[in-house]
Design an enzyme around this catalytic site. Structure first.
Site, PDB file in Angstrom:
ATOM      1  CG  LEU A 207      43.648  30.536  45.878  1.00  0.00           C
ATOM      2  CD1 LEU A 207      43.312  29.157  46.682  1.00  0.00           C
ATOM      3  CD2 LEU A 207      43.784  30.639  44.444  1.00  0.00           C
ATOM      4  CG  HIS A 208      39.980  37.055  45.159  1.00  0.00           C
ATOM      5  ND1 HIS A 208      41.048  37.178  44.507  1.00  0.00           N
ATOM      6  CD2 HIS A 208      39.012  38.207  44.431  1.00  0.00           C
ATOM      7  CE1 HIS A 208      41.261  38.136  43.566  1.00  0.00           C
ATOM      8  NE2 HIS A 208      39.979  38.578  43.394  1.00  0.00           N
ATOM      9  NE  ARG A 209      39.776  36.266  39.521  1.00  0.00           N
ATOM     10  CZ  ARG A 209      40.015  37.507  39.493  1.00  0.00           C
ATOM     11  NH1 ARG A 209      38.680  38.182  39.573  1.00  0.00           N
ATOM     12  NH2 ARG A 209      40.746  38.513  39.513  1.00  0.00           N
ATOM     13  CG  ASP A 286      41.883  33.330  42.735  1.00  0.00           C
ATOM     14  OD1 ASP A 286      42.238  34.356  43.348  1.00  0.00           O
ATOM     15  OD2 ASP A 286      40.771  32.770  43.073  1.00  0.00           O
TER      16      ASP A 286
END
Ligand code: UD1
Length: 366
Positions: A207-209, A286
């Site tokens: 997850l990095h958005r 994501d």
């Protein structure tokens, strides 16, 4: 006269897209002279260099050393440096891939200098302008002279935006070229043993958005969802530097690390990461690319976003959109653990030959 082509990459998801293109262009040495430009948008060993090693990508001919900054500053710095390179090298074409800031910055410079631009992975749309990538994609496509599309939704999107169909080519997916070409090496990775994991008894999460990790409120929602998932299956989480920065800033890292069944690790190289996905029970992500890679590998994917620019992974592949809804995540996790998830199929032209098609088209028309 040989045609001179600049191929641009800047950030982690670009490297696996340029690898097959560089390899294919090198088969046409009598026609093309290739210069490979790395903008330096990503610069850590685990975000850049390791992909060059894993994918046997040649060292960049030109390195712009831009680094991190706000969107405006990063984009402007890439533009200033890339304009100098373009004026000096006088290319006949530049090739940009994907949707990162480097993609947009270099396309904009090139088209203002009246040089042709080819965009690989054109036409994808999430219809969500709060995502920086959506802005990058839309503008890059509107500037491009060759638009190479990876899934059929891209054809409809570009048509609706009034882009002349003579410039648009449905060629398949260069990321899948890289994945299929590297499968024998991926199969030999020992990463499961290194982390003490058993095939199909864990899930992989990335997850990095900004929309998921930049605020304490969303990090708190994620913690709640992951805590519930980790009661059902082990989670391995290679953590992106942006997420690490935000978790430290908002004091969440220890809360995630305290979850008993969640293993937080550094970002991984390509070969080990794909091996982890390939042998996992499912993926939570994501990322855009991972939705495609999991579809190709027939591994179920729960995408923690409200939308996707890659609808074929939902219609034909193994992907589900779950947002940050705990109810949806747990429903699909239950289905997957009971072997009731959709099986999926491989989208059209994801056959390992996209780069071949692209270079052939360019060799006939440049
Ligand atoms: C960028 C892309 C995104 C892509 C992602 C994949 C844009 C707008 N975004 O997002 O589409 O999905 O890459 O990774 O281009 N950082 C490091 N080391 C690095 C690179 C970044 O520590 O090598 C840290 C910096 O603190 C930086 C932050 O990560 O400020 C964000 O990096 P940035 O390149 O701005 O965006 P990403 O979130 O990586």
């Amino acid at each position: 006269m040989k045609k001179r082509i600049l191929i641009v990459a800047g950030a982690r998801p670009n490297f696996m897209k340029v690898a097959p293109l560089i390899c294919e262009f090198n088969k046409y040495k009598s026609r093309f002279e290739i210069l490979f430009v790395h903008t330096g948008q990503h610069y850590d060993f685990e975000m850049s260099e390791i992909f060059f090693q894993d994918l046997r990508i040649p060292k960049p001919d030109i390195y712009l050393n831009i680094g991190s900054a706000s969107h405006a500053v990063q984009t402007a710095k890439i533009m200033m440096a890339f304009e100098r390179v373009t004026l000096r090298e006088k290319p006949d074409l530049i090739v940009v891939v994907g949707d990162v800031n480097s993609t947009l910055a270099c396309a904009l410079v090139t088209s203002k200098l009246n040089i042709k631009v080819a965009h690989v992975e054109a036409g994808l749309r999430s219809f969500d302008r709060t995502m920086p990538e959506e802005i990058n994609r839309t503008i890059t496509d509107s500037l491009s002279d060759y638009l190479f599309v990876s899934e059929k939704s891209g054809l409809e999107n570009l048509k609706r935006e009034g882009i002349n169909s003579d410039k648009v080519y449905f060629v398949g997916n260069v990321m899948i070229d890289t994945l299929s070409a590297n499968l024998p090496i991926i199969n030999r990775s020992d990463i499961l043993n290194e982390y003490g994991l058993t095939k199909r008894e864990y899930c992989v999460m990335t997850l990095h958005r900004p929309s998921n990790v930049d605020s304490p409120a969303t990090l708190s929602e994620l913690l709640d969802v992951l805590s519930a998932v980790s009661e059902r299956i082990k989670i391995i989480y290679p953590i992106h530097p942006r997420t690490m920065k935000m978790m430290n800033k908002h004091k969440f890292l220890n809360k995630f690390k305290k979850l008993e069944n969640l293993l937080v690790v550094d970002p991984l190289g390509y070969i080990d990461f794909i091996k982890l996905i390939k042998e996992s029970k499912f993926v939570i992500t994501d990322s855009g690319g991972i939705q495609e890679e999991s579809t190709f590998l027939a591994v179920p994917c729960l995408t923690m976003r409200a939308n996707t620019e890659r609808p074929v992974t939902i219609k034909k592949g193994t992907n589900y959109l779950v947002g940050r809804s705990k109810t949806k995540v747990l429903k699909y996790v239950k289905d997957i653990l009971n072997s009731k998830s959709k099986k999926g199929s491989i989208p059209e032209l994801w056959d390992g030959k996209a780069a071949k098609r692209i270079v052939k088209i360019l060799s006939m028309s440049l």
